[in-house]
Design an enzyme around this catalytic site. Structure first.
Site, mmCIF file in Angstrom:
data_model
loop_
_atom_site.group_PDB
_atom_site.id
_atom_site.type_symbol
_atom_site.label_atom_id
_atom_site.label_comp_id
_atom_site.label_asym_id
_atom_site.label_seq_id
_atom_site.Cartn_x
_atom_site.Cartn_y
_atom_site.Cartn_z
ATOM 1 N N SER A 195 4.795 14.565 -32.706
ATOM 2 C CA SER A 195 3.943 15.591 -33.111
ATOM 3 C C SER A 195 3.509 14.516 -34.620
ATOM 4 C CB SER A 195 4.558 16.395 -34.122
ATOM 5 O OG SER A 195 3.716 16.783 -34.756
ATOM 6 N N TYR A 208 11.967 19.893 -38.834
ATOM 7 C CA TYR A 208 11.029 19.829 -38.208
ATOM 8 C C TYR A 208 10.244 18.226 -38.208
ATOM 9 C CZ TYR A 208 7.326 20.252 -34.230
ATOM 10 O OH TYR A 208 6.511 19.795 -33.551
HETATM 11 P P1 NAD Z 1 6.296 26.308 -26.506
HETATM 12 O O1 NAD Z 1 7.293 27.045 -27.719
HETATM 13 O O2 NAD Z 1 5.524 27.129 -25.535
HETATM 14 O O3 NAD Z 1 7.377 25.414 -25.956
HETATM 15 C C1 NAD Z 1 9.056 25.044 -27.193
HETATM 16 C C2 NAD Z 1 9.303 24.894 -25.426
HETATM 17 O O4 NAD Z 1 11.145 24.465 -26.116
HETATM 18 C C3 NAD Z 1 10.214 26.555 -24.757
HETATM 19 O O5 NAD Z 1 9.591 27.253 -24.638
HETATM 20 C C4 NAD Z 1 11.366 26.607 -24.924
HETATM 21 O O6 NAD Z 1 11.738 26.813 -23.343
HETATM 22 C C5 NAD Z 1 11.905 25.494 -25.761
HETATM 23 N N1 NAD Z 1 13.180 25.653 -26.022
HETATM 24 C C6 NAD Z 1 13.694 25.470 -27.098
HETATM 25 N N2 NAD Z 1 14.749 25.884 -28.070
HETATM 26 C C7 NAD Z 1 15.081 25.485 -26.772
HETATM 27 C C8 NAD Z 1 16.822 25.505 -26.385
HETATM 28 N N3 NAD Z 1 17.597 25.421 -27.171
HETATM 29 N N4 NAD Z 1 17.257 25.025 -25.484
HETATM 30 C C9 NAD Z 1 16.103 24.891 -24.760
HETATM 31 N N5 NAD Z 1 14.512 25.051 -24.895
HETATM 32 C C10 NAD Z 1 14.854 24.916 -25.546
HETATM 33 O O7 NAD Z 1 5.270 25.520 -27.707
HETATM 34 P P2 NAD Z 1 5.319 24.241 -27.237
HETATM 35 O O8 NAD Z 1 3.818 23.926 -28.585
HETATM 36 O O9 NAD Z 1 4.447 24.202 -26.398
HETATM 37 O O10 NAD Z 1 5.735 23.255 -27.685
HETATM 38 C C11 NAD Z 1 5.901 21.311 -26.736
HETATM 39 C C12 NAD Z 1 6.470 20.283 -27.417
HETATM 40 O O11 NAD Z 1 5.603 20.428 -28.271
HETATM 41 C C13 NAD Z 1 7.535 20.433 -29.381
HETATM 42 O O12 NAD Z 1 8.457 19.593 -28.745
HETATM 43 C C14 NAD Z 1 6.967 21.184 -30.055
HETATM 44 O O13 NAD Z 1 7.247 20.365 -31.070
HETATM 45 C C15 NAD Z 1 5.469 19.790 -30.194
HETATM 46 N N6 NAD Z 1 4.556 20.038 -30.709
HETATM 47 C C16 NAD Z 1 3.545 21.294 -30.880
HETATM 48 C C17 NAD Z 1 2.450 20.962 -31.887
HETATM 49 C C18 NAD Z 1 1.419 22.516 -31.413
HETATM 50 O O14 NAD Z 1 0.532 23.166 -32.429
HETATM 51 N N7 NAD Z 1 1.979 23.705 -30.927
HETATM 52 C C19 NAD Z 1 2.054 20.396 -32.534
HETATM 53 C C20 NAD Z 1 2.905 19.265 -32.148
HETATM 54 C C21 NAD Z 1 4.108 18.815 -31.608
#
Ligand code: NAD
Ligand code: MG
Length: 303
Positions: A195, A208
């Protein structure tokens, strides 16, 4: 590319510009982990726009957090590029996951659904073994699942919450990657989701942001170990992307309403807009790229 996206009626896809929603957005609290199906407006994961061209033909990928958000967009793109795809997610996300499984199958590829909680080491190794067994091998691993729960002060951040964030974002990555090495051949690719928080941490994401910094360092160190085996390790660093992570406790609702407003492009990214980075990093076209972090942050220039 069509100039109209039926799942996203107010968005036009032209060859040069895609007009995506801008803030303000409605408040939309959900309990974690949140469902994509409950978001307003609906995110675009490329369901109606991503076109493959055989860039991952015959490949076999495991994507954690493949039910929603960035992981869902990557699953759709990989399947349309010719890969068979296994996704992991939490059992309470079954309805989101079922949509992704149907989309992978609609692309003519094998889809494997493996629900379960990656904060347990035993499950992490079972997940990898089941994925490799059902796909008939494994040559792409996308460590994408993540936990983000904001806390205004270190005084409000409990040990249980700190621990859950590190188990999900750091330990699981270690456990899953280690188990996958039993299967990954020369030419395989590991892609971790970090991130912009690793580089510019927010004050309310103390735990985080630290885990995302760990992921950068893990990526750079492991790339050196695995280079000798012909396995590449890279990371993608998203800026603000419109996914359920944010509205299910990742940010206060006040920030969800203005999500993406401070990015120079004036809006959050949609998951469909970052999937191409994961395709390129997985593809043999990027065979000299390892130990890198590729950022997509809407113009802030974080990296
Ligand atoms: P999202 O909520 O769609 O995806 C995150 C997924 O993590 C969930 O769907 C869930 O299935 C999984 N998860 C969480 N805890 C879990 C557990 N204990 N066991 C199994 N699965 C688990 O959101 P996203 O934003 O697409 O996130 C995907 C990645 O992107 C993450 O690593 C997040 O930190 C990163 N990210 C997102 C953003 C943003 O702005 N959305 C920014 C930077 C990084
Ligand atoms: Mg989800």
């Amino acid at each position: 590319m069509s100039d109209h996206n039926p799942s996203f009626p107010n968005v036009s896809h032209s060859p040069l510009t895609v007009e995506y929603p801008v803030p303000p957005f409605p408040e939309q609290p959900q309990p974690a982990p949140g469902l994509a199906s409950k978001m307003i407006p609906q995110p675009d994961h490329g369901e109606n726009s991503y076109r493959g061209s055989g860039r991952l033909a015959g490949r076999k990928a495991l994507i954690t957090g493949g039910d929603s958000g960035i992981g869902r967009a990557v699953a759709i793109a990989y399947a349309r590029e010719g890969a068979d795809v296994a996704i992991n997610y939490l059992p309470e996300e079954e309805s989101d996951a079922a949509e992704v499984i149907a989309l992978i199958r609609a692309a003519g590829r094998k889809a494997v659904a493996i629900p379960g909680d990656i904060t347990a080491e035993n499950f992490c190794s079972q997940l990898v073994h089941q994925a490799a067994e059902q796909l008939g091998g494994l040559d792409i691993l996308v460590n994408n699942a993540g936990r983000q729960q904001y806390a205004e002060s270190i005084r409000d951040l409990t040990t249980a919450s700190f621990d859950a964030t590190f188990k999900t974002n750091v330990y699981a990555l270690f456990w899953i990657t280690k188990a996958a090495l039993e299967y990954l051949p020369r030419g395989a690719s590991i892609i971790n989701t970090t991130s912009v928080q690793a580089f510019k941490p927010s004050e309310i994401l103390l735990d985080y942001a630290q885990t995302k910094a760990c992921i950068v360092t893990f990526t750079k160190s492991l790339a050196q170990q695995l280079g000798k085996e012909g396995i590449r390790v890279n990371a993608v660093a998203p800026g603000p992307y419109w996914t359920p992570l944010q509205s299910s406790g990742g940010q206060p609702q006040e920030k969800v309403k203005e999500f993406g407003a401070t990015a120079p492009l004036g809006r959050p990214g949609q998951p469909a807009e970052i999937a191409p980075l994961y395709v390129t990093l997985a593809s043999a076209e990027s065979s000299y790229t390892s130990g890198q972090v590729w950022c997509s942050d809407g113009g802030t220039g974080t990296l």
